[in-house]
Write an enzyme that holds these catalytic residues in place. Structure first.
Site, PDB file in Angstrom:
ATOM      1  N   LYS A  83       0.858  -1.193   0.000  1.00  0.00           N
ATOM      2  CA  LYS A  83       0.000   0.000   0.000  1.00  0.00           C
ATOM      3  C   LYS A  83       0.894   1.242   0.000  1.00  0.00           C
ATOM      4  O   LYS A  83       1.740   1.416   0.894  1.00  0.00           O
ATOM      5  CB  LYS A  83      -0.841  -0.003   1.267  1.00  0.00           C
ATOM      6  CG  LYS A  83      -2.322   0.132   1.021  1.00  0.00           C
ATOM      7  CD  LYS A  83      -3.062  -0.080   2.312  1.00  0.00           C
ATOM      8  CE  LYS A  83      -4.375   0.646   2.297  1.00  0.00           C
ATOM      9  NZ  LYS A  83      -5.043   0.552   3.588  1.00  0.00           N
TER      10      LYS A  83
HETATM   11  C1  E4P Z   1      -8.407   1.388   3.314  1.00  0.00           C
HETATM   12  O1  E4P Z   1      -7.558   0.666   2.841  1.00  0.00           O
HETATM   13  C2  E4P Z   1      -8.291   2.101   4.594  1.00  0.00           C
HETATM   14  O2  E4P Z   1      -7.615   1.274   5.511  1.00  0.00           O
HETATM   15  C3  E4P Z   1      -9.617   2.413   5.207  1.00  0.00           C
HETATM   16  O3  E4P Z   1     -10.690   2.008   4.420  1.00  0.00           O
HETATM   17  C4  E4P Z   1      -9.746   3.757   5.828  1.00  0.00           C
HETATM   18  O4  E4P Z   1     -11.019   3.863   6.395  1.00  0.00           O
HETATM   19  P1  E4P Z   1     -11.415   4.939   7.513  1.00  0.00           P
HETATM   20  O5  E4P Z   1     -11.736   6.217   6.815  1.00  0.00           O
HETATM   21  O6  E4P Z   1     -12.614   4.347   8.172  1.00  0.00           O
HETATM   22  O7  E4P Z   1     -10.232   5.065   8.435  1.00  0.00           O
END
Ligand code: E4P
Length: 220
Positions: A83
């Site tokens: 990522k």
């Molecule tokens: C995606 O890969 C992220 O980890 C995640 O969806 C972020 O979500 P949030 O806005 O609930 O922290």
């Protein structure tokens, strides 16, 4: 559409993996921090569950650091998607890792132009954060629609991974738009299963079942 859990909790992942509806997991530094255990320990346990796609995020912010972490993560386990955040350095790192065959999930995407760039550098996944856009009075689902249109227009192979999902309607809308993946917290995935009419219907069937006469034991 593939369904991912957005968590670093190994017990949640094991529980959902057993149901057969889970296709992958996304983690991020905040989710890992919640576990209170070393990153590599948590990541190893997640990968050992057998999930085919596990996104793990780099924390470096310059290209060389991202590449070093990306290489380390890619070697860690075959299920890993690296990522990388949507920055100028992130684009360069994604381009270089993708050209080596390392799968990248470009994260923290909030505009269709950013998603266009992610596809151009060969990201395997693009992660639009729709809930965080909704929080800012912008329509997150509209972003997914725009990305779908743009990717369709140019035949980009990058998969749209709808992230920052807050409730089942986000999942429904993402599915209607043909998003490839939605990642969500455990609580949202559990809500996909539930319906009050299912519960009421089951309760009635079980109650009526009590009225069915039982065969006398011992035979005729
Ligand atoms: C995606 O890969 C992220 O980890 C995640 O969806 C972020 O979500 P949030 O806005 O609930 O922290």
């Amino acid at each position: 559409m593939k369904l991912f859990l957005d968590t670093a909790s190994v017990s949640e992942i094991r529980q959902m993996w057993a149901t057969g509806i889970l296709d992958g997991v996304t983690t991020n530094p905040s989710l890992v921090a919640k576990e209170g255990r070393p990153f590599e320990t948590v990541l190893r346990e997640i990968c050992e569950v057998g999930i085919p796609s596990v996104s793990a995020e780099v924390t470096a912010t310059e290209v060389d650091g991202m590449l070093a972490e990306g290489h380390r993560l890619a070697k860690f386990h075959p299920a890993i998607y690296v990522k990388i955040p949507m920055t100028v350095a992130g684009l360069e790192a994604t381009k270089r890792l993708s050209s080596e065959g390392i799968r990248v999930n470009m994260t923290l995407v909030f505009s269709a132009n950013q998603a266009l760039l992610a596809a151009k550098v060969g990201a395997s996944y693009v992660s639009p954060f729709i809930g965080r856009l909704d929080d800012q009075s912008q329509d997150g689902i509209e972003l997914v629609r725009d990305i779908r249109t743009i990717y369709g227009q140019y035949g980009f192979k990058t998969e749209i991974l709808v992230a920052s999902v807050r409730h089942p309607v986000h999942v429904l809308e993402a599915a209607k738009l043909g998003a490839d993946i939605a990642t969500m917290p455990m609580a949202v995935m559990e809500k996909l299963v539930q319906h009050p009419l299912t519960d009421l219907g089951l309760a009635k069937f079980l109650k009526d079942w009590q009225k069915v006469p039982h065969e006398k034991s011992g035979g005729a």
